[in-house]
Motif scaffolding. Structure first.
Motif, PDB file in Angstrom:
ATOM      1  N   ALA A 275     -40.742 -19.615 -12.962  1.00 13.03           N
ATOM      2  CA  ALA A 275     -39.885 -19.501 -13.145  1.00 13.03           C
ATOM      3  C   ALA A 275     -38.709 -20.299 -12.265  1.00 13.03           C
ATOM      4  O   ALA A 275     -38.871 -20.587 -11.655  1.00 13.03           O
ATOM      5  CB  ALA A 275     -39.838 -18.038 -13.722  1.00 13.03           C
TER       6      ALA A 275
ATOM      7  N   ASP B 170     -43.631 -19.628  -8.572  1.00  7.29           N
ATOM      8  CA  ASP B 170     -44.674 -19.970  -8.973  1.00  7.29           C
ATOM      9  C   ASP B 170     -46.355 -18.870  -8.871  1.00  7.29           C
ATOM     10  O   ASP B 170     -46.155 -18.446  -7.494  1.00  7.29           O
ATOM     11  CB  ASP B 170     -45.354 -21.012  -8.400  1.00  7.29           C
ATOM     12  CG  ASP B 170     -46.676 -21.336  -9.287  1.00  7.29           C
ATOM     13  OD1 ASP B 170     -47.227 -20.075  -9.988  1.00  7.29           O
ATOM     14  OD2 ASP B 170     -47.774 -22.254  -9.234  1.00  7.29           O
TER      15      ASP B 170
ATOM     16  N   GLN C 232     -46.628 -12.501 -13.416  1.00 10.46           N
ATOM     17  CA  GLN C 232     -45.646 -12.413 -13.949  1.00 10.46           C
ATOM     18  C   GLN C 232     -45.029 -11.124 -13.623  1.00 10.46           C
ATOM     19  O   GLN C 232     -43.634 -10.768 -12.797  1.00 10.46           O
ATOM     20  CB  GLN C 232     -46.457 -12.194 -15.672  1.00 10.46           C
ATOM     21  CG  GLN C 232     -44.732 -11.396 -16.924  1.00 10.46           C
ATOM     22  CD  GLN C 232     -44.529 -12.204 -17.603  1.00 10.46           C
ATOM     23  OE1 GLN C 232     -44.767 -13.257 -18.015  1.00 10.46           O
ATOM     24  NE2 GLN C 232     -43.222 -12.200 -17.536  1.00 10.46           N
TER      25      GLN C 232
ATOM     26  N   ALA D 257     -45.683 -21.803 -20.433  1.00  8.22           N
ATOM     27  CA  ALA D 257     -47.178 -22.234 -20.191  1.00  8.22           C
ATOM     28  C   ALA D 257     -47.446 -21.439 -18.911  1.00  8.22           C
ATOM     29  O   ALA D 257     -46.598 -21.591 -17.961  1.00  8.22           O
ATOM     30  CB  ALA D 257     -47.494 -23.552 -20.116  1.00  8.22           C
ATOM     31  N   GLY D 258     -48.894 -20.450 -19.473  1.00  4.99           N
ATOM     32  CA  GLY D 258     -48.966 -20.084 -18.025  1.00  4.99           C
ATOM     33  C   GLY D 258     -49.651 -21.405 -16.734  1.00  4.99           C
ATOM     34  O   GLY D 258     -50.257 -22.070 -17.676  1.00  4.99           O
TER      35      GLY D 258
ATOM     36  N   TYR E 273     -38.422 -17.953 -17.565  1.00  6.57           N
ATOM     37  CA  TYR E 273     -40.219 -18.606 -17.426  1.00  6.57           C
ATOM     38  C   TYR E 273     -40.532 -19.912 -18.432  1.00  6.57           C
ATOM     39  O   TYR E 273     -39.419 -20.298 -18.636  1.00  6.57           O
ATOM     40  CB  TYR E 273     -40.684 -16.833 -18.179  1.00  6.57           C
ATOM     41  CG  TYR E 273     -40.894 -16.330 -17.202  1.00  6.57           C
ATOM     42  CD1 TYR E 273     -41.512 -15.787 -16.730  1.00  6.57           C
ATOM     43  CD2 TYR E 273     -39.476 -14.923 -17.709  1.00  6.57           C
ATOM     44  CE1 TYR E 273     -41.684 -14.773 -15.419  1.00  6.57           C
ATOM     45  CE2 TYR E 273     -39.594 -14.207 -16.831  1.00  6.57           C
ATOM     46  CZ  TYR E 273     -40.261 -13.756 -15.829  1.00  6.57           C
ATOM     47  OH  TYR E 273     -40.648 -12.664 -15.228  1.00  6.57           O
ATOM     48  N   SER E 274     -41.507 -20.726 -16.748  1.00  6.85           N
ATOM     49  CA  SER E 274     -41.959 -21.647 -18.451  1.00  6.85           C
ATOM     50  C   SER E 274     -42.696 -21.196 -19.671  1.00  6.85           C
ATOM     51  O   SER E 274     -43.412 -20.077 -20.013  1.00  6.85           O
ATOM     52  CB  SER E 274     -42.744 -22.456 -17.012  1.00  6.85           C
ATOM     53  OG  SER E 274     -43.978 -21.656 -17.031  1.00  6.85           O
TER      54      SER E 274
ATOM     55  N   THR F 152     -53.627 -15.164 -12.942  1.00  7.31           N
ATOM     56  CA  THR F 152     -52.876 -16.428 -13.947  1.00  7.31           C
ATOM     57  C   THR F 152     -51.611 -15.888 -13.568  1.00  7.31           C
ATOM     58  O   THR F 152     -51.004 -15.245 -13.374  1.00  7.31           O
ATOM     59  CB  THR F 152     -52.624 -16.086 -15.196  1.00  7.31           C
ATOM     60  OG1 THR F 152     -54.418 -15.603 -16.014  1.00  7.31           O
ATOM     61  CG2 THR F 152     -51.431 -17.185 -16.632  1.00  7.31           C
ATOM     62  N   THR F 153     -50.466 -17.021 -13.584  1.00 13.21           N
ATOM     63  CA  THR F 153     -49.153 -17.023 -12.552  1.00 13.21           C
ATOM     64  C   THR F 153     -48.317 -17.965 -13.918  1.00 13.21           C
ATOM     65  O   THR F 153     -48.469 -18.874 -15.091  1.00 13.21           O
ATOM     66  CB  THR F 153     -48.998 -17.877 -11.174  1.00 13.21           C
ATOM     67  OG1 THR F 153     -49.488 -19.860 -11.725  1.00 13.21           O
ATOM     68  CG2 THR F 153     -50.172 -17.505 -10.420  1.00 13.21           C
ATOM     69  N   ARG F 154     -46.881 -17.279 -13.570  1.00 13.88           N
ATOM     70  CA  ARG F 154     -46.561 -17.893 -13.822  1.00 13.88           C
ATOM     71  C   ARG F 154     -44.940 -18.876 -13.241  1.00 13.88           C
ATOM     72  O   ARG F 154     -45.167 -18.897 -12.138  1.00 13.88           O
ATOM     73  CB  ARG F 154     -45.518 -17.203 -15.521  1.00 13.88           C
ATOM     74  CG  ARG F 154     -45.937 -16.802 -15.969  1.00 13.88           C
ATOM     75  CD  ARG F 154     -46.334 -17.344 -17.731  1.00 13.88           C
ATOM     76  NE  ARG F 154     -45.097 -17.585 -17.697  1.00 13.88           N
ATOM     77  CZ  ARG F 154     -44.262 -16.640 -19.161  1.00 13.88           C
ATOM     78  NH1 ARG F 154     -44.462 -15.919 -19.335  1.00 13.88           N
ATOM     79  NH2 ARG F 154     -43.853 -17.570 -19.612  1.00 13.88           N
TER      80      ARG F 154
END
Length: 85
Positions: free
Chosen positions: A6, A53, A56, A81-82, A78-79, A2-4
């Protein structure tokens, strides 16, 4: 994984920190989507925006290293949603 997504906003007030800053950005280059730098000569500062991307913890580690540089400030947004890679 899982990435975010930002944005790390960076203000450089100490030109001597630029070499170390670039070394950190190179270390995390695989996670960087894009980079924009604006030299604000009138105020003798540089304004840099880094889009990333990454997981976290990677984003936090990168922003932490940048923010600990002498004469450099960094804030992360941060956005909502992930995403999945």
């Amino acid at each position: 994984m899982t990435t975010r997504v930002a944005i790390i906003g960076i203000i450089v007030e100490n030109p001597e920190a630029v070499e170390k800053l670039n070394a950190i950005l190179h270390e995390y280059a695989v996670f960087i989507i894009g980079r924009m730098g604006i030299p604000y000569r009138e105020k003798k500062i540089s304004i840099i925006s880094i889009a990333v991307d990454a997981p976290q913890d990677i984003i936090s580690a990168m922003a932490g290293k940048i923010g600990r540089l002498n004469g450099v400030s960094a804030k992360t947004v941060y956005s909502a949603a992930g995403g999945e890679n």
